[in-house]
Design a protein around this motif. Structure first.
Motif, PDB file in Angstrom:
ATOM      1  N   MET A   1       0.820  -1.183   0.000  1.00 41.91           N
ATOM      2  CA  MET A   1       0.000   0.000   0.000  1.00 41.91           C
ATOM      3  C   MET A   1       0.867   1.251   0.000  1.00 41.91           C
ATOM      4  O   MET A   1       0.473   2.265  -0.555  1.00 41.91           O
ATOM      5  CB  MET A   1      -0.943  -0.003   1.204  1.00 41.91           C
ATOM      6  CG  MET A   1      -1.754   1.244   1.223  1.00 41.91           C
ATOM      7  SD  MET A   1      -3.324   1.390   2.078  1.00 41.91           S
ATOM      8  CE  MET A   1      -3.272   0.602   3.569  1.00 41.91           C
ATOM      9  N   GLU A   3       3.519   1.942  -1.656  1.00 40.37           N
ATOM     10  CA  GLU A   3       3.867   2.322  -3.026  1.00 40.37           C
ATOM     11  C   GLU A   3       2.714   3.061  -3.700  1.00 40.37           C
ATOM     12  O   GLU A   3       2.926   4.084  -4.358  1.00 40.37           O
ATOM     13  CB  GLU A   3       4.235   1.084  -3.833  1.00 40.37           C
ATOM     14  CG  GLU A   3       4.643   1.399  -5.258  1.00 40.37           C
ATOM     15  CD  GLU A   3       4.994   0.134  -6.033  1.00 40.37           C
ATOM     16  OE1 GLU A   3       4.872   0.191  -7.257  1.00 40.37           O
ATOM     17  OE2 GLU A   3       5.367  -0.875  -5.423  1.00 40.37           O
ATOM     18  N   GLU A   4       1.500   2.552  -3.524  1.00 43.05           N
ATOM     19  CA  GLU A   4       0.336   3.184  -4.150  1.00 43.05           C
ATOM     20  C   GLU A   4       0.121   4.595  -3.617  1.00 43.05           C
ATOM     21  O   GLU A   4      -0.107   5.532  -4.381  1.00 43.05           O
ATOM     22  CB  GLU A   4      -0.933   2.348  -3.921  1.00 43.05           C
ATOM     23  CG  GLU A   4      -0.994   1.084  -4.737  1.00 43.05           C
ATOM     24  CD  GLU A   4      -0.202  -0.056  -4.122  1.00 43.05           C
ATOM     25  OE1 GLU A   4       0.262   0.065  -2.971  1.00 43.05           O
ATOM     26  OE2 GLU A   4      -0.031  -1.081  -4.801  1.00 43.05           O
ATOM     27  N   GLU A   7       2.702   6.995  -4.977  1.00 44.96           N
ATOM     28  CA  GLU A   7       2.457   7.402  -6.364  1.00 44.96           C
ATOM     29  C   GLU A   7       1.346   8.438  -6.444  1.00 44.96           C
ATOM     30  O   GLU A   7       1.444   9.405  -7.199  1.00 44.96           O
ATOM     31  CB  GLU A   7       2.119   6.172  -7.212  1.00 44.96           C
ATOM     32  CG  GLU A   7       3.321   5.272  -7.438  1.00 44.96           C
ATOM     33  CD  GLU A   7       2.982   4.011  -8.189  1.00 44.96           C
ATOM     34  OE1 GLU A   7       1.860   3.898  -8.708  1.00 44.96           O
ATOM     35  OE2 GLU A   7       3.846   3.120  -8.242  1.00 44.96           O
ATOM     36  N   ASP A  43      -6.500   5.890 -11.940  1.00 46.75           N
ATOM     37  CA  ASP A  43      -5.904   4.553 -11.773  1.00 46.75           C
ATOM     38  C   ASP A  43      -5.144   4.453 -10.458  1.00 46.75           C
ATOM     39  O   ASP A  43      -5.235   3.450  -9.746  1.00 46.75           O
ATOM     40  CB  ASP A  43      -4.962   4.226 -12.937  1.00 46.75           C
ATOM     41  CG  ASP A  43      -5.714   3.827 -14.189  1.00 46.75           C
ATOM     42  OD1 ASP A  43      -6.892   3.446 -14.089  1.00 46.75           O
ATOM     43  OD2 ASP A  43      -5.114   3.901 -15.274  1.00 46.75           O
ATOM     44  N   GLU A  44      -4.377   5.483 -10.140  1.00 45.25           N
ATOM     45  CA  GLU A  44      -3.593   5.462  -8.901  1.00 45.25           C
ATOM     46  C   GLU A  44      -4.511   5.460  -7.682  1.00 45.25           C
ATOM     47  O   GLU A  44      -4.275   4.737  -6.716  1.00 45.25           O
ATOM     48  CB  GLU A  44      -2.642   6.659  -8.853  1.00 45.25           C
ATOM     49  CG  GLU A  44      -1.618   6.694  -9.963  1.00 45.25           C
ATOM     50  CD  GLU A  44      -0.663   5.511  -9.964  1.00 45.25           C
ATOM     51  OE1 GLU A  44      -0.541   4.812  -8.943  1.00 45.25           O
ATOM     52  OE2 GLU A  44      -0.030   5.278 -11.006  1.00 45.25           O
ATOM     53  N   ASP A  47      -5.950   2.105  -7.134  1.00 49.27           N
ATOM     54  CA  ASP A  47      -4.992   1.222  -6.463  1.00 49.27           C
ATOM     55  C   ASP A  47      -5.039   1.408  -4.948  1.00 49.27           C
ATOM     56  O   ASP A  47      -4.997   0.443  -4.183  1.00 49.27           O
ATOM     57  CB  ASP A  47      -3.569   1.482  -6.961  1.00 49.27           C
ATOM     58  CG  ASP A  47      -3.337   1.032  -8.386  1.00 49.27           C
ATOM     59  OD1 ASP A  47      -4.187   0.304  -8.942  1.00 49.27           O
ATOM     60  OD2 ASP A  47      -2.296   1.426  -8.960  1.00 49.27           O
ATOM     61  N   VAL A  48      -5.116   2.668  -4.508  1.00 48.90           N
ATOM     62  CA  VAL A  48      -5.178   2.951  -3.071  1.00 48.90           C
ATOM     63  C   VAL A  48      -6.474   2.390  -2.481  1.00 48.90           C
ATOM     64  O   VAL A  48      -6.458   1.753  -1.423  1.00 48.90           O
ATOM     65  CB  VAL A  48      -5.063   4.466  -2.795  1.00 48.90           C
ATOM     66  CG1 VAL A  48      -5.339   4.788  -1.336  1.00 48.90           C
ATOM     67  CG2 VAL A  48      -3.674   4.964  -3.189  1.00 48.90           C
ATOM     68  N   ALA A  50      -8.248  -0.073  -3.574  1.00 53.67           N
ATOM     69  CA  ALA A  50      -8.139  -1.538  -3.549  1.00 53.67           C
ATOM     70  C   ALA A  50      -7.283  -1.996  -2.377  1.00 53.67           C
ATOM     71  O   ALA A  50      -7.614  -2.989  -1.698  1.00 53.67           O
ATOM     72  CB  ALA A  50      -7.555  -2.049  -4.870  1.00 53.67           C
ATOM     73  N   ALA A  51      -6.199  -1.291  -2.100  1.00 55.66           N
ATOM     74  CA  ALA A  51      -5.334  -1.644  -0.974  1.00 55.66           C
ATOM     75  C   ALA A  51      -6.083  -1.484   0.354  1.00 55.66           C
ATOM     76  O   ALA A  51      -5.944  -2.315   1.261  1.00 55.66           O
ATOM     77  CB  ALA A  51      -4.071  -0.783  -0.984  1.00 55.66           C
TER      78      ALA A  51
END
Length: 74
Positions: A1, A3-4, A7, A43-44, A47-48, A50-51
């Motif tokens: 998480m 990394e997301e 970003e 998209d970024e 990702d967060v 989803a984490a």
């Protein structure tokens, strides 16, 4: 998480410095690819989210803690 989140923060910082529609992603060859924060942030952020859902599903923390923190921020 981590990394997301990193970003997302990177793209938010670029947005504040250069604008949401300014291309700035460097390709592997060092050239600007034409992608903008407006096209990349969804998209970024996905990702967060989803984490976060993954962490909740595995009992890392509960929804109540996230909801309370969100309310404080907003």
């Amino acid at each position: 998480m981590t990394e997301e989140v990193g970003e997302v923060l990177q793209w938010i910082g670029k947005t504040f410095r250069f604008g949401i529609d300014t291309p700035g992603k460097m390709g592997a060859n060092g050239k600007v690819t034409g992608e903008t924060p407006r096209t990349l942030l969804p998209d970024e952020l996905g990702d967060v989210l989803a984490a976060i859902e993954f962490a909740k599903a595995h009992g890392v923390f509960g929804s109540e803690a996230i909801d309370a923190a969100k309310v404080r921020k907003l």
